[in-house]
Design an enzyme around this catalytic site. Structure first.
Site, PDB file in Angstrom:
ATOM      1  N   MET A 192      23.639  44.328  24.853  1.00 52.69           N
ATOM      2  CA  MET A 192      24.295  45.516  24.265  1.00 52.69           C
ATOM      3  C   MET A 192      24.550  45.309  22.763  1.00 52.69           C
ATOM      4  O   MET A 192      25.690  45.259  22.337  1.00 52.69           O
ATOM      5  CB  MET A 192      25.613  45.791  25.003  1.00 52.69           C
ATOM      6  CG  MET A 192      25.415  46.095  26.478  1.00 52.69           C
ATOM      7  SD  MET A 192      26.960  46.029  27.416  1.00 52.69           S
ATOM      8  CE  MET A 192      27.225  44.261  27.539  1.00 52.69           C
ATOM      9  N   THR A 250      29.587  42.251  22.954  1.00 48.26           N
ATOM     10  CA  THR A 250      29.680  43.554  22.304  1.00 48.26           C
ATOM     11  C   THR A 250      31.148  43.828  22.041  1.00 48.26           C
ATOM     12  O   THR A 250      32.010  43.348  22.788  1.00 48.26           O
ATOM     13  CB  THR A 250      29.101  44.666  23.210  1.00 48.26           C
ATOM     14  OG1 THR A 250      29.485  45.949  22.698  1.00 48.26           O
ATOM     15  CG2 THR A 250      29.619  44.556  24.620  1.00 48.26           C
ATOM     16  N   CYS A 280      31.121  45.334  15.069  1.00 45.86           N
ATOM     17  CA  CYS A 280      30.029  45.589  16.000  1.00 45.86           C
ATOM     18  C   CYS A 280      29.134  44.366  15.889  1.00 45.86           C
ATOM     19  O   CYS A 280      28.892  43.886  14.777  1.00 45.86           O
ATOM     20  CB  CYS A 280      29.273  46.863  15.633  1.00 45.86           C
ATOM     21  SG  CYS A 280      27.812  47.145  16.646  1.00 45.86           S
ATOM     22  N   THR A 281      28.649  43.858  17.003  1.00 47.00           N
ATOM     23  CA  THR A 281      27.969  42.562  16.975  1.00 47.00           C
ATOM     24  C   THR A 281      26.622  42.591  16.270  1.00 47.00           C
ATOM     25  O   THR A 281      26.018  41.544  16.051  1.00 47.00           O
ATOM     26  CB  THR A 281      27.811  42.001  18.398  1.00 47.00           C
ATOM     27  OG1 THR A 281      27.202  42.982  19.245  1.00 47.00           O
ATOM     28  CG2 THR A 281      29.161  41.606  18.962  1.00 47.00           C
TER      29      THR A 281
END
Length: 230
Positions: free
Chosen positions: A10, A83, A196-197
């Site tokens: 994700m 995520t 956000c990764t």
């Protein structure tokens, strides 16, 4: 060494970063041929993204809780959700397992507090920036959170889903992110969370006038600490 359980996919772009960073950190700390003990389960992000759009967080949470249970059955000693956004369903995951869940916002808050920062700017998906599940986790630890204006939030969100999650890096998007971050700094942010990764792929190398907090690296290092030191 304890075994780290990762729920990835994700997107898989950032899951790849987790795998690399965890293993490199373990090798650096222990030396020689050491690498991390990892169990990885990876979902189809298209399915999760569609549930996000529909606002069906319960179904998404059930999917991730199932994956967390699978990691526990595979002898993982902890679970990380790779995520930021899907930490909205933390409660469902924690209720499904009997091993520690390492929360990305808690790890980030710990890092922020070492810098004695009181106000932080948050970049992430629209869900992360606009809903309370993430911001409140930081605010409960005494950290004031500010986010960009609505049109800027839209830009950030679209770049994440249309570009970064597909491994696409554009210079014009990078400049937009830099401008938005600098505006938050002008508004008093003493640091910027890359919440956000995938964002680290775009601006992780930018030297802002305040510290940046790359949640991907912070979370990965929390896993390493758990595996080696706990």
């Amino acid at each position: 060494m304890k075994r780290i359980g990762l729920i990835g996919g994700m997107s898989w772009e950032s899951t790849d970063l987790y795998y690399q960073q965890i293993n490199r950190a373990v090798q650096k700390r222990l030396g020689g041929l050491h690498s991390a003990k990892i169990v990885l389960t990876s979902v189809d992000f298209a399915e999760i993204a569609e549930l996000q759009k529909q606002g069906d967080w319960e179904t998404a949470g059930n999917i991730l809780a199932y994956e967390a249970k699978a990691l526990e059955k595979a002898d993982a000693d902890c679970v990380l959700l790779c995520t930021n956004t899907m930490h909205k369903v933390t409660e469902q995951i924690e209720q499904a397992i009997n091993i520690p869940f390492i929360h990305i916002a808690d790890a980030t808050a710990t890092s922020i507090k070492t810098h004695n920062i009181q106000k932080i700017g948050l970049l992430g998906t629209a869900f992360t920036m606009e809903q309370d599940f993430y911001k409140s986790r930081l605010q409960d630890q005494g950290i004031d959170v500010i986010v960009p204006q609505i049109n800027e939030r839209k830009t950030i969100h679209e770049v994440i889903f249309n570009e970064l999650c597909c491994g696409i890096i554009k210079e014009d998007s990078k400049q937009k992110y830099i401008d938005i971050a600098n505006q938050l700094i002008a508004e008093g942010a003493e640091g910027i969370i890359l919440g956000c990764t995938e964002i680290c792929m775009l601006i992780g190398d930018v030297d802002f006038s305040v510290p940046t907090f790359d949640t991907t690296t912070i979370h990965a290092m929390a896993a390493v600490d758990f595996a080696i030191m706990s």
